[in-house]
Motif scaffolding. Structure first.
Motif, PDB file in Angstrom:
ATOM      1  N   PRO A  83      20.798 -71.003  12.426  1.00  0.00           N
ATOM      2  CA  PRO A  83      19.372 -69.856  12.121  1.00  0.00           C
ATOM      3  C   PRO A  83      18.858 -70.480  11.059  1.00  0.00           C
ATOM      4  O   PRO A  83      17.485 -70.121  10.837  1.00  0.00           O
ATOM      5  CB  PRO A  83      20.250 -68.624  11.883  1.00  0.00           C
ATOM      6  CG  PRO A  83      21.562 -68.797  11.460  1.00  0.00           C
ATOM      7  CD  PRO A  83      21.978 -70.003  12.295  1.00  0.00           C
ATOM      8  N   THR A  84      19.085 -71.198  10.072  1.00  0.00           N
ATOM      9  CA  THR A  84      18.489 -71.418   8.813  1.00  0.00           C
ATOM     10  C   THR A  84      18.097 -73.109   8.717  1.00  0.00           C
ATOM     11  O   THR A  84      17.777 -73.260   7.717  1.00  0.00           O
ATOM     12  CB  THR A  84      19.298 -71.036   7.411  1.00  0.00           C
ATOM     13  OG1 THR A  84      20.524 -71.908   7.418  1.00  0.00           O
ATOM     14  CG2 THR A  84      19.467 -69.722   7.498  1.00  0.00           C
ATOM     15  N   ALA A  85      18.351 -73.795   9.761  1.00  0.00           N
ATOM     16  CA  ALA A  85      17.980 -74.926   9.899  1.00  0.00           C
ATOM     17  C   ALA A  85      16.349 -75.065   9.397  1.00  0.00           C
ATOM     18  O   ALA A  85      15.537 -74.364  10.038  1.00  0.00           O
ATOM     19  CB  ALA A  85      17.910 -75.696  11.388  1.00  0.00           C
ATOM     20  N   GLY A  86      15.913 -75.864   8.367  1.00  0.00           N
ATOM     21  CA  GLY A  86      14.777 -76.351   8.019  1.00  0.00           C
ATOM     22  C   GLY A  86      13.963 -75.008   7.275  1.00  0.00           C
ATOM     23  O   GLY A  86      12.714 -74.987   7.174  1.00  0.00           O
ATOM     24  N   VAL A  87      14.839 -74.038   7.030  1.00  0.00           N
ATOM     25  CA  VAL A  87      14.047 -72.859   6.211  1.00  0.00           C
ATOM     26  C   VAL A  87      14.588 -73.043   4.650  1.00  0.00           C
ATOM     27  O   VAL A  87      15.711 -73.369   4.461  1.00  0.00           O
ATOM     28  CB  VAL A  87      14.939 -71.512   6.704  1.00  0.00           C
ATOM     29  CG1 VAL A  87      14.328 -70.343   5.698  1.00  0.00           C
ATOM     30  CG2 VAL A  87      14.540 -71.309   8.148  1.00  0.00           C
ATOM     31  N   ASP A  88      13.378 -72.753   3.711  1.00  0.00           N
ATOM     32  CA  ASP A  88      13.744 -73.079   2.296  1.00  0.00           C
ATOM     33  C   ASP A  88      14.659 -71.863   1.895  1.00  0.00           C
ATOM     34  O   ASP A  88      15.046 -70.739   2.386  1.00  0.00           O
ATOM     35  CB  ASP A  88      12.507 -73.094   1.418  1.00  0.00           C
ATOM     36  CG  ASP A  88      11.638 -71.866   1.583  1.00  0.00           C
ATOM     37  OD1 ASP A  88      12.329 -70.902   1.385  1.00  0.00           O
ATOM     38  OD2 ASP A  88      10.152 -71.773   1.722  1.00  0.00           O
ATOM     39  N   ILE A  89      15.017 -72.352   0.531  1.00  0.00           N
ATOM     40  CA  ILE A  89      16.629 -71.643   0.067  1.00  0.00           C
ATOM     41  C   ILE A  89      16.337 -69.926  -0.104  1.00  0.00           C
ATOM     42  O   ILE A  89      17.157 -69.229   0.136  1.00  0.00           O
ATOM     43  CB  ILE A  89      17.005 -72.374  -1.013  1.00  0.00           C
ATOM     44  CG1 ILE A  89      18.286 -71.679  -1.635  1.00  0.00           C
ATOM     45  CG2 ILE A  89      15.871 -72.460  -2.298  1.00  0.00           C
ATOM     46  CD1 ILE A  89      19.440 -71.777  -0.678  1.00  0.00           C
ATOM     47  N   GLU A  90      14.786 -69.704  -0.626  1.00  0.00           N
ATOM     48  CA  GLU A  90      14.842 -68.276  -0.900  1.00  0.00           C
ATOM     49  C   GLU A  90      14.686 -67.437   0.519  1.00  0.00           C
ATOM     50  O   GLU A  90      15.220 -66.175   0.520  1.00  0.00           O
ATOM     51  CB  GLU A  90      13.487 -68.096  -1.664  1.00  0.00           C
ATOM     52  CG  GLU A  90      13.616 -67.224  -2.648  1.00  0.00           C
ATOM     53  CD  GLU A  90      12.360 -67.742  -3.672  1.00  0.00           C
ATOM     54  OE1 GLU A  90      11.311 -66.708  -3.528  1.00  0.00           O
ATOM     55  OE2 GLU A  90      12.032 -68.495  -4.412  1.00  0.00           O
ATOM     56  N   ILE A  91      13.938 -67.866   1.423  1.00  0.00           N
ATOM     57  CA  ILE A  91      14.050 -67.267   2.852  1.00  0.00           C
ATOM     58  C   ILE A  91      15.414 -67.508   3.497  1.00  0.00           C
ATOM     59  O   ILE A  91      15.648 -66.256   3.930  1.00  0.00           O
ATOM     60  CB  ILE A  91      12.948 -68.165   3.684  1.00  0.00           C
ATOM     61  CG1 ILE A  91      11.817 -68.303   3.224  1.00  0.00           C
ATOM     62  CG2 ILE A  91      13.230 -67.371   5.204  1.00  0.00           C
ATOM     63  CD1 ILE A  91      10.962 -67.001   3.392  1.00  0.00           C
ATOM     64  N   ARG A  92      16.172 -68.289   3.191  1.00  0.00           N
ATOM     65  CA  ARG A  92      17.520 -68.528   3.697  1.00  0.00           C
ATOM     66  C   ARG A  92      18.276 -67.435   3.147  1.00  0.00           C
ATOM     67  O   ARG A  92      19.200 -66.726   3.831  1.00  0.00           O
ATOM     68  CB  ARG A  92      18.147 -69.921   3.361  1.00  0.00           C
ATOM     69  CG  ARG A  92      19.189 -70.134   3.870  1.00  0.00           C
ATOM     70  CD  ARG A  92      20.224 -71.462   3.581  1.00  0.00           C
ATOM     71  NE  ARG A  92      19.087 -72.620   4.230  1.00  0.00           N
ATOM     72  CZ  ARG A  92      19.436 -73.689   3.915  1.00  0.00           C
ATOM     73  NH1 ARG A  92      20.276 -74.191   3.320  1.00  0.00           N
ATOM     74  NH2 ARG A  92      18.624 -74.802   4.598  1.00  0.00           N
TER      75      ARG A  92
END
Ligand code: ADP
Ligand code: ADP
Length: 226
Positions: free
Chosen positions: A162-171
């Motif tokens: 689900p968090t592939a390629g998502v930056d840390i804050e959004i993650r």
């Protein structure tokens, strides 16, 4: 109640790749469960089978007691899938996308609108409801896929990386949201190749390698071994 029971599951793709070689797995209702493994291990194939997108070669899968083959409609109704790839129509708006999904599952219109507002608000997308999907950032698209998967209020949410390629804050905000809905009773299964992500979120974990489950334990027990 078992949310998921997989027994003797195999998948050989046309061309002869043995993606799954006898997978055994069970997940309790209410669990937050990680399927961890390196690229090519068989995570997406397993999820594809659970979501009825890929046909198994042999074995059985039951979802909240419903046999995936013999009681396909009931089993499917229990599952919300968040696939790895964005698979919505990029020209539709955020609101259209979630309402279409509700329509597909036969959710009445007024209830669908209430849910759309609820989930899009919780996922910080309500202000973007009239934007076309292609105008969204990667993190927003991912959150849209989560909102869409919840529109029929499934008992279990399955997320493929689900968090592939998502930056840390959004993650972090996605993690927080998933923890919240898990606390409200939704069983969550996610695949990841990051141990840290599984560690942050999950109570129980299975490790898959070369199409077989090589470990199936609590997160605590696994960490104490490392
Ligand atoms: P993961 O999600 O853990 O990266 P996959 O389930 O995608 O693993 O892949 C498992 C194996 O099956 C890999 O060897 C992959 O190349 C192969 N595979 C996946 N999908 C297909 C397909 N549609 N056709 C043929 N081989 C596939
Ligand atoms: P299924 O048995 O689930 O219908 P198929 O064996 O028909 O799956 O494969 C689906 C498609 O994916 C095929 O067109 C296949 O050529 C293609 N494919 C082949 N190798 C891979 C791979 N390594 N990863 C993803 N897709 C692949």
């Amino acid at each position: 109640m078992q949310a998921l029971t997989i027994s003797g599951l195999t998948k050989t793709y046309r061309g002869g790749v043995h993606a799954l070689k006898g997978v055994e797995l069970s997940v309790n209702e209410g669990d937050f469960f990680a399927l961890l493994g390196p690229n090519g291990a068989g995570k997406s194939t397993t999820i594809g089978i659970i979501s009825s997108l890929v046909n198994p070669s042999s074995g059985t899968v039951s979802v909240f007691g419903y046999d995936l083959v013999k009681q396909k409609e009931q089993a499917k109704a229990c599952i919300g899938l968040v696939p790895q790839e964005f698979n919505f129509n990029q020209f539709e708006t955020v609101l259209q996308i979630v309402l279409n999904q509700a329509g597909y599952y036969g959710v009445p219109r007024n209830i669908a609108h209430e849910r759309a507002e609820k989930y899009l608000t919780q996922l910080d997308l309500w202000e973007k409801r009239n934007a076309r999907a292609r105008e969204l950032s990667g993190g927003m698209k991912r959150r849209l896929m989560i909102a869409r998967a919840l529109m029929h209020e499934p008992k279990m949410l399955i997320l493929d990386e689900p968090t592939a390629g998502v930056d840390i804050e959004i993650r972090r905000s996605m993690w927080h949201f998933l923890q919240e809905i898990n606390q409200q009773g939704i069983t969550i299964i996610l695949t990841t190749h990051y141990l840290e992500e599984a560690e942050m979120l999950c109570r129980n974990i299975a490790i898959i390698d070369k199409g077989q489950i090589v470990e199936n334990t609590s997160m605590k027990a696994l960490l104490s071994k490392l």
